[in-house]
Design a protein around this motif. Structure first.
Motif, PDB file in Angstrom:
ATOM      1  N   VAL A 158       0.845  -1.194   0.000  1.00  0.00           N
ATOM      2  CA  VAL A 158       0.000   0.000   0.000  1.00  0.00           C
ATOM      3  C   VAL A 158       0.885   1.250   0.000  1.00  0.00           C
ATOM      4  CG1 VAL A 158      -1.756   1.299   1.265  1.00  0.00           C
ATOM      5  CG2 VAL A 158      -1.920  -1.202   1.121  1.00  0.00           C
ATOM      6  N   ARG A 159       1.953   1.225   0.797  1.00  0.00           N
ATOM      7  CA  ARG A 159       2.885   2.367   0.838  1.00  0.00           C
ATOM      8  C   ARG A 159       3.506   2.590  -0.547  1.00  0.00           C
ATOM      9  NH1 ARG A 159       4.897   4.570   5.082  1.00  0.00           N
ATOM     10  NH2 ARG A 159       4.768   2.728   6.415  1.00  0.00           N
ATOM     11  N   MET A 160       3.958   1.503  -1.195  1.00  0.00           N
ATOM     12  CA  MET A 160       4.566   1.663  -2.515  1.00  0.00           C
ATOM     13  C   MET A 160       3.541   2.144  -3.535  1.00  0.00           C
ATOM     14  SD  MET A 160       7.102  -0.746  -4.723  1.00  0.00           S
ATOM     15  CE  MET A 160       8.452  -0.407  -3.610  1.00  0.00           C
ATOM     16  N   TRP A 161       2.282   1.693  -3.408  1.00  0.00           N
ATOM     17  CA  TRP A 161       1.224   2.175  -4.304  1.00  0.00           C
ATOM     18  C   TRP A 161       1.111   3.693  -4.195  1.00  0.00           C
ATOM     19  CZ3 TRP A 161      -3.526   3.883  -1.954  1.00  0.00           C
ATOM     20  CH2 TRP A 161      -4.448   4.384  -2.877  1.00  0.00           C
ATOM     21  N   THR A 162       1.135   4.240  -2.974  1.00  0.00           N
ATOM     22  CA  THR A 162       1.010   5.698  -2.824  1.00  0.00           C
ATOM     23  C   THR A 162       2.217   6.425  -3.406  1.00  0.00           C
ATOM     24  OG1 THR A 162       2.026   5.827  -0.610  1.00  0.00           O
ATOM     25  CG2 THR A 162      -0.379   5.481  -0.712  1.00  0.00           C
ATOM     26  N   GLN A 163       3.352   5.766  -3.495  1.00  0.00           N
ATOM     27  CA  GLN A 163       4.563   6.397  -4.001  1.00  0.00           C
ATOM     28  C   GLN A 163       4.733   6.254  -5.508  1.00  0.00           C
ATOM     29  OE1 GLN A 163       7.435   4.238  -1.686  1.00  0.00           O
ATOM     30  NE2 GLN A 163       7.089   5.472   0.155  1.00  0.00           N
ATOM     31  N   GLN A 164       4.142   5.201  -6.095  1.00  0.00           N
ATOM     32  CA  GLN A 164       4.407   4.881  -7.494  1.00  0.00           C
ATOM     33  C   GLN A 164       3.228   5.042  -8.455  1.00  0.00           C
ATOM     34  OE1 GLN A 164       7.466   3.902  -8.878  1.00  0.00           O
ATOM     35  NE2 GLN A 164       8.193   4.590  -6.884  1.00  0.00           N
ATOM     36  N   TYR A 165       2.005   4.886  -7.964  1.00  0.00           N
ATOM     37  CA  TYR A 165       0.847   4.807  -8.864  1.00  0.00           C
ATOM     38  C   TYR A 165      -0.295   5.675  -8.355  1.00  0.00           C
ATOM     39  CZ  TYR A 165       3.460   0.606 -10.100  1.00  0.00           C
ATOM     40  OH  TYR A 165       4.459  -0.276 -10.454  1.00  0.00           O
ATOM     41  N   GLY A 166      -0.335   6.906  -8.771  1.00  0.00           N
ATOM     42  CA  GLY A 166      -1.424   7.788  -8.372  1.00  0.00           C
ATOM     43  C   GLY A 166      -2.640   7.542  -9.239  1.00  0.00           C
ATOM     44  N   VAL A 167      -3.598   6.769  -8.719  1.00  0.00           N
ATOM     45  CA  VAL A 167      -4.834   6.533  -9.460  1.00  0.00           C
ATOM     46  C   VAL A 167      -5.766   7.692  -9.139  1.00  0.00           C
ATOM     47  CG1 VAL A 167      -6.772   4.969  -9.864  1.00  0.00           C
ATOM     48  CG2 VAL A 167      -4.495   4.035  -9.373  1.00  0.00           C
ATOM     49  N   LEU A 168      -5.988   8.539 -10.135  1.00  0.00           N
ATOM     50  CA  LEU A 168      -6.768   9.748  -9.936  1.00  0.00           C
ATOM     51  C   LEU A 168      -8.263   9.424  -9.988  1.00  0.00           C
ATOM     52  CD1 LEU A 168      -4.591  12.110 -12.153  1.00  0.00           C
ATOM     53  CD2 LEU A 168      -4.346  11.561  -9.721  1.00  0.00           C
ATOM     54  N   GLN A 169      -9.072  10.279  -9.433  1.00  0.00           N
ATOM     55  CA  GLN A 169     -10.530  10.174  -9.373  1.00  0.00           C
ATOM     56  C   GLN A 169     -11.012   9.205  -8.300  1.00  0.00           C
ATOM     57  OE1 GLN A 169     -11.754   9.136 -13.335  1.00  0.00           O
ATOM     58  NE2 GLN A 169     -10.996  11.029 -14.201  1.00  0.00           N
ATOM     59  N   VAL A 170     -10.118   8.499  -7.640  1.00  0.00           N
ATOM     60  CA  VAL A 170     -10.505   7.556  -6.597  1.00  0.00           C
ATOM     61  C   VAL A 170     -10.132   8.148  -5.244  1.00  0.00           C
ATOM     62  CG1 VAL A 170     -10.066   5.269  -5.609  1.00  0.00           C
ATOM     63  CG2 VAL A 170     -10.223   5.546  -8.095  1.00  0.00           C
ATOM     64  N   GLY A 171     -11.135   8.333  -4.385  1.00  0.00           N
ATOM     65  CA  GLY A 171     -10.867   8.776  -3.022  1.00  0.00           C
ATOM     66  C   GLY A 171     -10.581   7.560  -2.155  1.00  0.00           C
ATOM     67  N   TRP A 172      -9.821   7.760  -1.095  1.00  0.00           N
ATOM     68  CA  TRP A 172      -9.504   6.614  -0.245  1.00  0.00           C
ATOM     69  C   TRP A 172      -9.122   7.062   1.156  1.00  0.00           C
ATOM     70  CZ3 TRP A 172      -4.609   6.229   1.874  1.00  0.00           C
ATOM     71  CH2 TRP A 172      -3.639   7.071   1.311  1.00  0.00           C
ATOM     72  N   SER A 173      -9.276   6.142   2.066  1.00  0.00           N
ATOM     73  CA  SER A 173      -8.776   6.309   3.425  1.00  0.00           C
ATOM     74  C   SER A 173      -8.496   4.914   3.978  1.00  0.00           C
ATOM     75  CB  SER A 173      -9.769   7.071   4.304  1.00  0.00           C
ATOM     76  OG  SER A 173     -10.940   6.319   4.499  1.00  0.00           O
ATOM     77  N   LEU A 174      -7.968   4.870   5.162  1.00  0.00           N
ATOM     78  CA  LEU A 174      -7.657   3.604   5.821  1.00  0.00           C
ATOM     79  C   LEU A 174      -8.460   3.549   7.106  1.00  0.00           C
ATOM     80  CD1 LEU A 174      -5.670   1.486   4.781  1.00  0.00           C
ATOM     81  CD2 LEU A 174      -3.949   2.431   6.295  1.00  0.00           C
ATOM     82  N   ALA A 175      -9.076   2.400   7.370  1.00  0.00           N
ATOM     83  CA  ALA A 175      -9.901   2.240   8.574  1.00  0.00           C
ATOM     84  C   ALA A 175      -9.466   0.974   9.302  1.00  0.00           C
ATOM     85  CB  ALA A 175     -11.378   2.133   8.190  1.00  0.00           C
TER      86      ALA A 175
END
Length: 195
Positions: free
Chosen positions: A143-160
């Motif tokens: 998940v950390r690498m996803w935030t650093q490498q692949y910005g998927v735009l139009q999708v909102g997200w949070s962690l619960a």
């Protein structure tokens, strides 16, 4: 291949799998392109994706390896045509465009760090992603690498937090561009809830 290199590749592969999952989540928001095609050609949005500005069709089975092979972090913006994603490689940008592209990814990473701190997560945390008929578990490292490498735009997200579920300790809560949250039972609809 050393163990560290193999592990880094596995984490990057899972980060690319996560990015592709979010692109699939956005598919229902786009129209299917109706064009004449050869009978033996893959169908855009069904069998394959195109990452513009290239019009090369990438078969679904090859999308994750394609994302892993990108030479730099990327912004991925689903379009109004199913299977067509605008691809912006950060290393190809200059000036303000590059700074803004880097800012998008740094905001994703900072948001993740904030959630990790708030939830008291550790490096060995597993994170669940569920939407429609899909269920996947990713390591926090992926998940950390996803935030650093692949910005998927139009999708909102949070962690619960995810309690009482043996599959994972946390859950990625995602919002599709039509405002549909997954899972719908863990929504914080307060302003600024999603990154």
């Amino acid at each position: 291949m050393t163990a560290a290199v193999a592990m880094d590749h596995a984490v990057r592969f899972d980060a690319a799998r996560l990015a592709y999952a979010l692109l699939r989540m956005e598919e229902p928001m786009a129209s299917i392109l109706r064009t004449c095609k050869r009978a033996d050609a893959p169908v855009l949005g069904e069998d394959a994706y195109s990452f513009t500005p290239s019009w090369e069709l990438i078969p679904r089975a090859e999308i994750v390896p394609f994302l892993v092979s990108l030479p730099s972090p990327a912004l991925l913006a689903p379009t109004t045509t199913r299977g067509v994603v605008a691809l912006t490689l950060l290393h190809e940008l200059t000036g303000d465009r590059r700074r803004w592209g880097e800012k998008v990814l740094s905001n994703f990473s900072a948001g993740l760090d904030r959630f990790i701190l708030q939830l008291g997560l550790t490096d060995d945390t597993d994170v669940l992603l569920e939407f429609e008929q899909e269920t996947e578990v990713y390591s926090l490292a992926a998940v950390r690498m996803w935030t650093q490498q692949y910005g998927v735009l139009q999708v909102g997200w949070s962690l619960a937090p995810l309690r009482g579920d043996a599959r994972a300790q946390a859950q990625l809560v995602v919002c599709r561009s039509d405002g549909q949250w997954f899972p719908s039972t863990q929504i914080d609809q307060s302003p600024g809830a999603a990154t």
